[in-house]
Design a protein around this motif. Structure first.
Motif, PDB file in Angstrom:
ATOM      1  N   LEU A  12      -7.178   2.404   8.242  1.00 45.57           N
ATOM      2  CA  LEU A  12      -6.956   3.710   8.856  1.00 45.57           C
ATOM      3  C   LEU A  12      -7.333   4.839   7.902  1.00 45.57           C
ATOM      4  CD1 LEU A  12      -3.529   2.998  10.604  1.00 45.57           C
ATOM      5  CD2 LEU A  12      -5.829   2.756  11.537  1.00 45.57           C
ATOM      6  N   ILE A  13      -7.129   4.616   6.610  1.00 46.05           N
ATOM      7  CA  ILE A  13      -7.539   5.599   5.604  1.00 46.05           C
ATOM      8  C   ILE A  13      -9.060   5.678   5.523  1.00 46.05           C
ATOM      9  CG2 ILE A  13      -7.574   6.052   3.116  1.00 46.05           C
ATOM     10  CD1 ILE A  13      -4.688   4.968   3.025  1.00 46.05           C
ATOM     11  N   LEU A  14      -9.729   4.524   5.514  1.00 44.96           N
ATOM     12  CA  LEU A  14     -11.188   4.516   5.444  1.00 44.96           C
ATOM     13  C   LEU A  14     -11.797   5.132   6.699  1.00 44.96           C
ATOM     14  CD1 LEU A  14     -13.750   3.731   3.935  1.00 44.96           C
ATOM     15  CD2 LEU A  14     -13.616   1.472   5.014  1.00 44.96           C
ATOM     16  N   ALA A  15     -11.218   4.851   7.853  1.00 46.85           N
ATOM     17  CA  ALA A  15     -11.710   5.461   9.087  1.00 46.85           C
ATOM     18  C   ALA A  15     -11.632   6.983   8.996  1.00 46.85           C
ATOM     19  CB  ALA A  15     -10.883   4.959  10.275  1.00 46.85           C
ATOM     20  N   ASP A  16     -10.568   7.489   8.400  1.00 47.22           N
ATOM     21  CA  ASP A  16     -10.408   8.929   8.208  1.00 47.22           C
ATOM     22  C   ASP A  16     -11.517   9.465   7.302  1.00 47.22           C
ATOM     23  OD1 ASP A  16      -9.389  11.484   8.166  1.00 47.22           O
ATOM     24  OD2 ASP A  16      -7.518  10.973   7.171  1.00 47.22           O
ATOM     25  N   GLU A  17     -11.725   8.795   6.177  1.00 46.71           N
ATOM     26  CA  GLU A  17     -12.777   9.219   5.242  1.00 46.71           C
ATOM     27  C   GLU A  17     -14.148   9.236   5.917  1.00 46.71           C
ATOM     28  OE1 GLU A  17     -15.202   7.371   1.462  1.00 46.71           O
ATOM     29  OE2 GLU A  17     -13.079   6.830   1.693  1.00 46.71           O
ATOM     30  N   LYS A  18     -14.419   8.250   6.760  1.00 46.62           N
ATOM     31  CA  LYS A  18     -15.723   8.118   7.403  1.00 46.62           C
ATOM     32  C   LYS A  18     -15.842   8.942   8.684  1.00 46.62           C
ATOM     33  CE  LYS A  18     -17.426   4.945   4.562  1.00 46.62           C
ATOM     34  NZ  LYS A  18     -18.663   5.124   3.763  1.00 46.62           N
TER      35      LYS A  18
ATOM     36  N   SER B 175      -6.303   1.911  18.822  1.00 44.37           N
ATOM     37  CA  SER B 175      -4.937   2.017  19.331  1.00 44.37           C
ATOM     38  C   SER B 175      -4.223   3.267  18.854  1.00 44.37           C
ATOM     39  CB  SER B 175      -4.131   0.782  18.919  1.00 44.37           C
ATOM     40  OG  SER B 175      -4.668  -0.380  19.507  1.00 44.37           O
ATOM     41  N   VAL B 176      -4.392   3.657  17.583  1.00 47.39           N
ATOM     42  CA  VAL B 176      -3.585   4.762  17.029  1.00 47.39           C
ATOM     43  C   VAL B 176      -4.405   5.874  16.401  1.00 47.39           C
ATOM     44  CG1 VAL B 176      -1.637   3.204  16.613  1.00 47.39           C
ATOM     45  CG2 VAL B 176      -3.267   3.647  14.777  1.00 47.39           C
ATOM     46  N   GLY B 177      -5.722   5.678  16.228  1.00 51.33           N
ATOM     47  CA  GLY B 177      -6.533   6.685  15.563  1.00 51.33           C
ATOM     48  C   GLY B 177      -6.598   6.481  14.064  1.00 51.33           C
ATOM     49  N   ASN B 178      -7.286   7.384  13.380  1.00 50.60           N
ATOM     50  CA  ASN B 178      -7.370   7.285  11.923  1.00 50.60           C
ATOM     51  C   ASN B 178      -6.136   7.924  11.270  1.00 50.60           C
ATOM     52  OD1 ASN B 178      -7.782  10.135  11.523  1.00 50.60           O
ATOM     53  ND2 ASN B 178      -9.966   9.881  11.947  1.00 50.60           N
ATOM     54  N   TYR B 179      -6.081   7.878   9.955  1.00 51.40           N
ATOM     55  CA  TYR B 179      -4.883   8.335   9.247  1.00 51.40           C
ATOM     56  C   TYR B 179      -4.533   9.783   9.579  1.00 51.40           C
ATOM     57  CZ  TYR B 179      -1.559   9.470   5.600  1.00 51.40           C
ATOM     58  OH  TYR B 179      -0.426   9.892   4.937  1.00 51.40           O
TER      59      TYR B 179
ATOM     60  N   ILE C  42       4.039  20.509   8.452  1.00 50.88           N
ATOM     61  CA  ILE C  42       3.936  20.455   6.997  1.00 50.88           C
ATOM     62  C   ILE C  42       2.521  20.026   6.624  1.00 50.88           C
ATOM     63  CG2 ILE C  42       4.842  18.075   6.895  1.00 50.88           C
ATOM     64  CD1 ILE C  42       6.207  18.975   4.217  1.00 50.88           C
ATOM     65  N   GLU C  43       1.902  20.795   5.757  1.00 50.50           N
ATOM     66  CA  GLU C  43       0.513  20.535   5.370  1.00 50.50           C
ATOM     67  C   GLU C  43       0.379  19.139   4.768  1.00 50.50           C
ATOM     68  OE1 GLU C  43      -2.258  22.335   5.752  1.00 50.50           O
ATOM     69  OE2 GLU C  43      -1.141  23.846   6.890  1.00 50.50           O
ATOM     70  N   PRO C  44      -0.763  18.468   5.022  1.00 45.91           N
ATOM     71  CA  PRO C  44      -0.925  17.113   4.481  1.00 45.91           C
ATOM     72  C   PRO C  44      -0.999  17.077   2.964  1.00 45.91           C
ATOM     73  CG  PRO C  44      -2.949  17.867   5.539  1.00 45.91           C
ATOM     74  CD  PRO C  44      -1.885  18.852   5.894  1.00 45.91           C
ATOM     75  N   GLY C  45      -1.509  18.136   2.337  1.00 49.97           N
ATOM     76  CA  GLY C  45      -1.570  18.159   0.884  1.00 49.97           C
ATOM     77  C   GLY C  45      -2.303  16.967   0.310  1.00 49.97           C
ATOM     78  N   LEU C  46      -1.582  16.135  -0.432  1.00 50.11           N
ATOM     79  CA  LEU C  46      -2.189  14.953  -1.052  1.00 50.11           C
ATOM     80  C   LEU C  46      -2.501  13.863  -0.041  1.00 50.11           C
ATOM     81  CD1 LEU C  46       0.080  14.654  -4.236  1.00 50.11           C
ATOM     82  CD2 LEU C  46      -2.171  15.731  -4.062  1.00 50.11           C
ATOM     83  N   ASN C  47      -1.948  13.976   1.168  1.00 54.97           N
ATOM     84  CA  ASN C  47      -2.120  12.936   2.173  1.00 54.97           C
ATOM     85  C   ASN C  47      -3.402  13.141   2.980  1.00 54.97           C
ATOM     86  OD1 ASN C  47       0.416  11.408   1.756  1.00 54.97           O
ATOM     87  ND2 ASN C  47       1.324  13.392   2.254  1.00 54.97           N
ATOM     88  N   GLN C  48      -4.505  13.144   2.249  1.00 53.92           N
ATOM     89  CA  GLN C  48      -5.843  13.250   2.799  1.00 53.92           C
ATOM     90  C   GLN C  48      -6.751  12.330   1.985  1.00 53.92           C
ATOM     91  OE1 GLN C  48      -7.018  17.473   4.008  1.00 53.92           O
ATOM     92  NE2 GLN C  48      -5.604  17.862   2.333  1.00 53.92           N
ATOM     93  N   PRO C  49      -7.882  11.935   2.551  1.00 50.93           N
ATOM     94  CA  PRO C  49      -8.806  11.113   1.762  1.00 50.93           C
ATOM     95  C   PRO C  49      -9.261  11.835   0.500  1.00 50.93           C
ATOM     96  CG  PRO C  49      -9.392  11.079   4.091  1.00 50.93           C
ATOM     97  CD  PRO C  49      -8.330  12.122   3.930  1.00 50.93           C
ATOM     98  N   TRP C  50      -9.583  11.071  -0.505  1.00 55.72           N
ATOM     99  CA  TRP C  50     -10.042  11.634  -1.776  1.00 55.72           C
ATOM    100  C   TRP C  50     -11.235  12.572  -1.584  1.00 55.72           C
ATOM    101  CZ3 TRP C  50     -15.025  10.767  -3.534  1.00 55.72           C
ATOM    102  CH2 TRP C  50     -15.761   9.816  -2.804  1.00 55.72           C
TER     103      TRP C  50
ATOM    104  N   ALA D 109       0.849  -1.188   0.000  1.00 54.29           N
ATOM    105  CA  ALA D 109       0.000   0.000   0.000  1.00 54.29           C
ATOM    106  C   ALA D 109       0.886   1.240   0.000  1.00 54.29           C
ATOM    107  CB  ALA D 109      -0.915   0.004   1.231  1.00 54.29           C
ATOM    108  N   ILE D 110       0.263   2.393  -0.142  1.00 49.77           N
ATOM    109  CA  ILE D 110       0.960   3.678  -0.044  1.00 49.77           C
ATOM    110  C   ILE D 110       0.424   4.397   1.187  1.00 49.77           C
ATOM    111  CG2 ILE D 110       1.360   5.919  -1.130  1.00 49.77           C
ATOM    112  CD1 ILE D 110       0.975   4.522  -3.839  1.00 49.77           C
ATOM    113  N   TYR D 111       1.327   4.798   2.095  1.00 47.90           N
ATOM    114  CA  TYR D 111       0.862   5.567   3.245  1.00 47.90           C
ATOM    115  C   TYR D 111       1.362   7.008   3.243  1.00 47.90           C
ATOM    116  CZ  TYR D 111       5.094   3.343   5.418  1.00 47.90           C
ATOM    117  OH  TYR D 111       6.350   2.848   5.687  1.00 47.90           O
ATOM    118  N   LEU D 112       2.138   7.385   2.241  1.00 45.08           N
ATOM    119  CA  LEU D 112       2.532   8.783   2.079  1.00 45.08           C
ATOM    120  C   LEU D 112       2.745   9.098   0.600  1.00 45.08           C
ATOM    121  CD1 LEU D 112       5.184   9.710   4.827  1.00 45.08           C
ATOM    122  CD2 LEU D 112       2.967  10.794   4.459  1.00 45.08           C
ATOM    123  N   PHE D 113       2.218  10.217   0.177  1.00 41.61           N
ATOM    124  CA  PHE D 113       2.518  10.752  -1.149  1.00 41.61           C
ATOM    125  C   PHE D 113       3.400  11.980  -0.936  1.00 41.61           C
ATOM    126  CE2 PHE D 113      -1.361   8.389  -1.934  1.00 41.61           C
ATOM    127  CZ  PHE D 113      -1.105   7.782  -3.149  1.00 41.61           C
ATOM    128  N   ASP D 114       4.611  11.901  -1.448  1.00 45.09           N
ATOM    129  CA  ASP D 114       5.560  12.988  -1.234  1.00 45.09           C
ATOM    130  C   ASP D 114       6.233  13.314  -2.553  1.00 45.09           C
ATOM    131  OD1 ASP D 114       6.959  14.904   0.131  1.00 45.09           O
ATOM    132  OD2 ASP D 114       8.003  13.537   1.480  1.00 45.09           O
TER     133      ASP D 114
END
Length: 339
Positions: A247-253, A299-303, A319-327, A123-128
């Motif tokens: 963790l990404i889906l939890a963030d989106e939801k 345990s750790v929260g969402n993304y 540093i702003e999340p930029g692309l590192n946010q749900p679609w 998977a990808i957990y960071l877009f940089d």
């Protein structure tokens, strides 16, 4: 008889000896992890924000939280992690030699790496993207100003190759020095090139005075960064991928660490119910407990909670999340359907 019983026995032992190591090499990692009861997670030491031991002797960081989330998903306990220190080279060899089960590191996903090191990026957990840091009072303001200068970069990384390609393409007479950010801050080079999050972390934690340095508004590569596993462990790869995407889906939801316990058993959204183990059989399909994703989020929260905890405005990295946010909020983070 053409072959005596003794000869047959020797042949059987020989064949068994050839078969057993082959089985060991190709055995999936998941049952091995479940058997030894914790996760051997490769992380880079002394990298505040991403992975480092704090003053209390506790590992903390963005990548550390993904190690912890995986342990929580498997065992219901985020502390069941062995942290294995790796660097730019050993991140690959520790997987090859089965000294680590997963490496959570700033590793850019490339097709050549998957082939060369026999690894997989689930998977990808960071877009940089790669950038440049310079001194605030220096004379480097744009790419052309690197002509005749020296740039520090870490060896054995895609960062080095990207920089070399950029300088060749722009026909700049720039010297590359293999070193880390410390050499830049000690004045051994005029600029330092790394992924932009890396630059922000180095400025926040390694500079004598962060205000003396700036990151140029230039991004000249795309860097999809993700965890690495061996490529002969398909079930284990699915588990790592599922944890990241949970963790990404939890963030989106909008499911937070503080609210997930209340939401469990009370969600109306069918996908959320599947995510939290209130319905469906995703856990069984993955070889995990039914509440695996609930345990990870609890345990750790969402993304975004993980991102803000280690890179947000209260960290000094800021540093702003930029692309590192749900679609759904304009980013690139996108989970498969949990159904």
């Amino acid at each position: 008889m053409l072959m005596s019983l003794l000869d047959k026995g020797k042949l059987a032992i020989l064949l068994f000896g050839l078969w057993l190591p082959w089985q060991g090499v190709n055995a999936d990692t998941l049952p091995q992890v479940l058997r030894h009861g914790d996760i051997r997670c490769g992380v880079f030491p002394d990298d505040p924000g991403r992975s480092a031991i704090d003053s209390e002797g506790v590992w903390r960081g963005f990548y550390v939280d993904f190690c912890r989330a995986t342990a929580a998903a498997l065992f219901g306990d985020p502390e069941r992690v062995q942290y294995i220190e790796v660097d730019a080279t050993s991140r690959f060899t520790t997987l090859q030699q089965q000294q680590t089960d997963v490496v959570m590191y700033s590793s850019t996903w490339t097709l050549a790496r998957e082939h060369r090191y026999q690894v997989e990026f689930p998977a990808i957990y960071l877009f940089d993207g790669q950038g440049l840091m310079v001194r605030e009072q220096g004379d480097i303001h744009e790419l052309a100003d690197l002509d005749g200068k020296t740039v520090c970069v870490t060896e054995n990384t895609t960062t080095h190759r990207n920089l070399a390609n950029l300088l060749a393409r722009e026909q700049l007479d720039t010297r590359i020095l293999f070193s880390n950010g410390d050499s830049f801050f000690r004045g051994h080079c005029d600029a330092y090139s790394a992924d932009r999050i890396n630059l922000a972390i180095n400025r926040a934690h390694r500079a004598d005075n962060p205000a003396r340095y700036r990151i140029l508004p230039l991004t000249f590569t795309r860097e999809p960064i993700g965890p690495m596993v061996r490529n002969d462990a398909p079930r284990w790869s699915r588990v790592i991928r599922a944890v990241v995407h949970a963790l990404i889906l939890a963030d989106e939801k909008g499911i937070t660490q503080a609210e997930v316990a209340t939401l469990r058993g009370n969600a109306r959204d069918a996908e959320v119910r599947n995510l939290l183990g209130d319905s469906g059989d995703l856990g069984q399909q993955l070889g995990l407990p039914a509440d695996w994703a609930y345990q990870a989020i609890h345990s750790v929260g969402n993304y975004s909670e993980i991102y803000r905890r280690h890179y947000g405005p209260d960290t000094g990295i800021n540093i702003e999340p930029g692309l590192n946010q749900p679609w759904s909020r304009g980013g690139l983070l996108f989970a498969p359907l949990f159904q």
